[in-house]
Each structure stands twice: as C-alpha cells, then as structure tokens.
Design an enzyme around this catalytic site. Structure first.
Site, PDB file in Angstrom:
ATOM      1  N   ASP A   1      51.390  45.698  35.175  1.00  0.00           N
ATOM      2  CA  ASP A   1      50.170  45.592  35.987  1.00  0.00           C
ATOM      3  C   ASP A   1      49.138  46.516  35.308  1.00  0.00           C
ATOM      4  OD1 ASP A   1      48.161  45.437  37.674  1.00  0.00           O
ATOM      5  OD2 ASP A   1      49.611  46.106  39.507  1.00  0.00           O
TER       6      ASP A   1
ATOM      7  N   HIS B   1      39.449  40.697  44.370  1.00  0.00           N
ATOM      8  CA  HIS B   1      40.480  39.859  43.940  1.00  0.00           C
ATOM      9  C   HIS B   1      39.999  38.399  43.720  1.00  0.00           C
ATOM     10  CE1 HIS B   1      43.305  42.053  47.232  1.00  0.00           C
ATOM     11  NE2 HIS B   1      43.382  42.484  46.019  1.00  0.00           N
TER      12      HIS B   1
ATOM     13  N   TYR C   1      33.060  50.158  42.449  1.00  0.00           N
ATOM     14  CA  TYR C   1      32.343  48.802  42.282  1.00  0.00           C
ATOM     15  C   TYR C   1      31.085  48.994  42.984  1.00  0.00           C
ATOM     16  CZ  TYR C   1      37.418  48.429  41.855  1.00  0.00           C
ATOM     17  OH  TYR C   1      38.842  48.827  41.290  1.00  0.00           O
TER      18      TYR C   1
ATOM     19  N   HIS D   1      53.853  44.357  43.379  1.00  0.00           N
ATOM     20  CA  HIS D   1      53.713  45.272  44.322  1.00  0.00           C
ATOM     21  C   HIS D   1      55.229  45.392  44.826  1.00  0.00           C
ATOM     22  CE1 HIS D   1      49.236  45.182  45.727  1.00  0.00           C
ATOM     23  NE2 HIS D   1      49.444  45.200  44.313  1.00  0.00           N
TER      24      HIS D   1
ATOM     25  N   ARG E   1      37.611  49.250  36.709  1.00  0.00           N
ATOM     26  CA  ARG E   1      38.847  49.656  37.234  1.00  0.00           C
ATOM     27  C   ARG E   1      39.733  49.829  36.057  1.00  0.00           C
ATOM     28  NH1 ARG E   1      39.923  46.130  40.826  1.00  0.00           N
ATOM     29  NH2 ARG E   1      41.439  44.697  39.541  1.00  0.00           N
TER      30      ARG E   1
ATOM     31  N   GLU F   1      45.316  53.297  39.263  1.00  0.00           N
ATOM     32  CA  GLU F   1      44.223  52.457  39.190  1.00  0.00           C
ATOM     33  C   GLU F   1      42.828  52.616  40.029  1.00  0.00           C
ATOM     34  OE1 GLU F   1      45.125  48.622  40.932  1.00  0.00           O
ATOM     35  OE2 GLU F   1      47.190  49.315  41.488  1.00  0.00           O
TER      36      GLU F   1
ATOM     37  N   HIS G   1      39.941  51.078  47.837  1.00  0.00           N
ATOM     38  CA  HIS G   1      41.243  50.787  47.714  1.00  0.00           C
ATOM     39  C   HIS G   1      42.186  51.936  47.413  1.00  0.00           C
ATOM     40  CE1 HIS G   1      41.401  50.566  43.045  1.00  0.00           C
ATOM     41  NE2 HIS G   1      40.372  49.589  43.347  1.00  0.00           N
TER      42      HIS G   1
ATOM     43  N   HIS H   1      50.726  51.747  43.767  1.00  0.00           N
ATOM     44  CA  HIS H   1      51.440  51.183  44.320  1.00  0.00           C
ATOM     45  C   HIS H   1      52.775  51.404  43.304  1.00  0.00           C
ATOM     46  CE1 HIS H   1      50.847  47.749  41.775  1.00  0.00           C
ATOM     47  NE2 HIS H   1      49.535  47.638  42.179  1.00  0.00           N
TER      48      HIS H   1
HETATM   49 CA    CA Z   1      46.468  45.394  38.968  1.00  0.00          CA
END
Ligand code: CA
Length: 438
Positions: free
Chosen positions: A268, A240, A385, A358, A402, A381, A347, A351
């Site tokens: 998104d 984030h 990482y 979301h 990603r 997605e 993650h 979604h």
């Molecule tokens: Ca996204």
C-alpha cells in the site's frame, strides 16, 4: 512464500488457542457480475491463512472433538467436464494429499455431515453475519442437532468469532510472510517507477493506472491490493478518487496510491510528484512538510509505540508546517487542540497491513491504544490536501500530497518494506528530468 508446513503450524496454534470446540470458516461466496460472468474470485483471507487452499465453494472445519480428525475440508469434487470450463480442482483426494486435511468431502455433503461434527460440541467458532447464506447452513445444522436433544445429544451453546484468534495471529507476521510482503513491495516499487516515466503532461490518469496494472501482472502479482488512485491536479485532493479519467497538465501534482497483491499479501504505497517534472514553490514547500511528517512518524515506529502516538508525531510536524506556510494560525498546541488543520489533514496516519490492505487485528486493548510489537506491519501515510473549498490563500488550491510507505516493526525499531521508491524532492526531480531527456 508460505509453505504447507507453516499452514499446518498455524492450524496447530489456532487449535491450541481455541481450546475445546469446532471452528468453521467458509470460502468467499462467488459473486456474479452479470449473467454467466463471475467476479474474479479471491479466497477468504482467514481460510487461506489456515490452509493455502484457494478454491471457491470450500469450507474448512477444525475440531478438537473428533477422535481422528483435526482438519476437515469440504471442497468441489473433481469433475472433468466442469474442469474443462473452470480449470483444475484439488478435489477430495487433493484436499487430503496436498492440503493436509485429515478428511475431505464434496461440499454438497456439507449439510448432511455438519450436524455430526457439531454433536455435543459446546462451543462453535464461526463468524456470524459475514455470509448470510452460509449462516443459514450453519444455523440449520445446529437446529438439526437440537432436534435430537431427546436422544441426549446437545448442540453448541455458544457461537464465538474465530477472528478473535486468527486475526491476532495474522497481525504478527512470520518470516515467510515478511518475505512475501517484500515481494509485493518490490513489484509495487517497479510499478511506481514506471508510473513516473509515463505520467507526462496531456496524458490521462487512466494511462498511468493501466501501466501500474501492467507492471503488477507482469511480475506475477495476482491483482492490485485495492483500487488504484491516480489523481492529478484537484483530483489529488479527493481522498478516494477512483475515476482516474482526467487529462493531466504540466504544473500539477499527481498523487498515485497503488499497491500490488502478491501471494495474498498487500502493498500500500502513495507517491506524489509534479507531472511537468519540477515542483512549483508552493508544491515544494507543502511537499517538504508532508515528507518531514512521514519521516518523523517512521522514526517513531518501535515496539511499544501506539498508532495514535505515531499519528500525533506526524500531526505535530504537519501543523507546524501549516503554520510556517501561513495556512493556519499558531501557536501549535492551540491549532492541534482546535483542529484548525482538519480541512487539510482529515485522516489517520496508519492502519494495519497484511493479507488485506486494511488488515485485521484489534487497534485497542480494552479502551487503550494497542502497543505495537515486532512482526506488526503498518502504513505511515500523512498528507496535506488543499481542496478548492478550503479557506486558505487560493495559491495552495489544487495541491494534494500524500506519502505512504509500509513499515515492519522490528525488535530494534522498524524496517521500511517499500523503500527504493523516490520520495525526496531531489530524487523525484532527478528521476523525472531523466525521463524528459530520454
Ligand atoms: Ca493507500
């Protein structure tokens, strides 16, 4: 774009599902940022979904219990002086004429009029706890009705969440909604293409963010659908990352997670590419694993599939790749069971997507994952990482990848709404090479 005919049809379906009762949905409260300055207003998604009405200080009341009225809007009345400052209002007349209300009143009359709509109504559909100030207004109105019990008038005995109905409706996108989402996707594609042009070594992440926002607005998107993530180098491993203030260097990857909101619908999208124009051997190898996982997951999208099932498909490809790269030890099944991949992929893969990034809608039916249906839109997605703290060979450190697209479930499988944004290694390097020649 969604028309008033469709908004009216949604209300009809909502009322039909609701059975007897009254539903109340309030606008988003206006947030004050400092002194006189308000945060940009965005209408409550449920209220907009049922009306197309985008003014603050408004309340929608839907009822099956009134002889003549089904839809009532409480709105800010016309006020030439205020409108000079804040812009035009539909007013009470506009609420009736343009938005299909059977009756409309100034919002200042809400407290006075609400009890009368709640008399002898058994069930109130209202989302408690969403807006505490408005909760008080509603509870006061119920108290007010209760005070008249001796006159034989009864207050609502149940308060239930209207989201149960309206969020189910929002999960299934209509043709007009898909069209609007395609527009949000097309604007987002242009923004990502532009970002690839300007993300040159020594530039700053915020310069790329500024370009994304410029392209969104230049094409009529109201706003970004969420805070854009522009993460270079080690920042690409921070899920984030939002500061977007680092100077980008050749040799690093740039991860951009950004989508436009258009007509109240979100895109998104995430893309990752080498700032210098060419993937290093490690970047290339890790990128191909993520891309393979994403394509396999997209391939698994079809009616009846579940999000955990789709996640499992992506995860298996990622784990297989991590083993092949020597990052974790096999065998595959043991790695999945022991979650040794977790430092690199922590993650979920999907979604719901719609009016909110979301988006609403239950992910389960009872305790079971929900089978997806035509008209649902979800993100795919996967990522990898390699944060500096992870226990792998340091040659991987600072690589964050990603790849995210928005996928509509169709009767025969799926349709990627956000196609046309380069994501194979060849496509990306070709676009970046052209950039450097220009
Ligand atoms: Ca996204």
């Amino acid at each position: 774009m969604v028309t008033q005919v469709e908004f009216a049809e949604r209300r009809r379906r909502f009322l039909e599902s609701m059975g007897q009762g009254v539903a109340l949905i309030a606008s988003t409260p206006v947030a004050i940022r400092n002194n006189d300055v308000e945060h940009d207003f965005r209408q409550d998604s449920d209220l907009f979904y049922l009306t197309g009405f985008d003014e603050p200080a408004s309340v929608l009341l839907l009822t099956t219990e009134h002889a003549e009225q089904r839809m009532v809007l409480f709105v800010r009345p016309r006020d030439p002086e205020r409108e000079t400052w804040d812009g035009p209002r539909a007013g009470v007349d506009g609420a009736v004429q343009r938005f299909g209300a059977d009756a409309a009143f100034p919002v200042a009359e809400l407290q006075k009029r609400l009890p009368e709509y709640l008399q002898d109504v058994k069930r109130l559909h209202y989302r408690l706890g969403h807006d505490r100030a408005f909760d008080s207004v509603v509870l006061d109105a119920i108290d007010n009705v209760r005070a008249r019990a001796r006159a034989g008038i009864t207050p609502p005995r149940e308060i239930v969440d209207p989201g149960v109905i309206v969020h189910e409706m929002r999960l299934r996108k209509s043709e007009a909604e898909v069209e609007t989402m395609l527009r949000a996707a097309a604007i987002t594609r242009d923004a990502h293409l532009r970002a690839m042009q300007v993300a040159l070594p020594t530039r700053y992440e915020y310069e790329v963010e500024a370009e994304l926002l410029r392209v969104f607005r230049a094409h009529g998107a109201e706003r970004p659908a969420y805070g854009s993530i522009v993460g270079s180098g080690v920042n690409a491993t921070v899920l984030h990352h939002r500061r977007n203030d680092r100077q980008m260097q050749a040799g690093e990857l740039l991860l951009i997670d950004a989508g436009a909101e258009y007509g109240y619908y979100a895109a998104d999208v995430t893309r990752t590419f080498p700032i210098g124009g060419r993937f290093s051997a490690e970047q290339r190898a890790a990128y191909q694993v993520v891309l393979d996982a994403q394509l396999a997951a997209i391939d698994a999208v079809r009616p009846g599939a579940t999000l955990p099932g789709i996640h499992a498909v992506a995860l298996r490809v990622l784990v297989r790749g991590l083993i092949a790269l020597g990052v974790i030890e096999g065998p595959e099944d043991a790695a999945i069971e022991k979650e040794t991949y977790k430092p690199y992929y922590m993650h979920r893969t999907s979604h719901w997507l719609g009016m909110d990034v979301h988006d609403v809608g239950d992910y389960h039916v009872g305790k079971n994952p929900r089978p997806i249906e035509p008209g649902f839109v979800l993100t795919i997605e996967p990522g990898l990482y390699f944060a500096p703290s992870t226990p792998c060979d340091p040659k991987w450190h600072g690589i964050g990848i990603r790849i995210e697209d928005d996928v509509l479930v169709t009767a025969s499988g799926s349709r990627v709404l956000t196609d046309g944004i380069p994501k194979t290694i060849d496509e990306i390097e070709r676009v970046l090479a052209a950039r450097q020649a220009a």
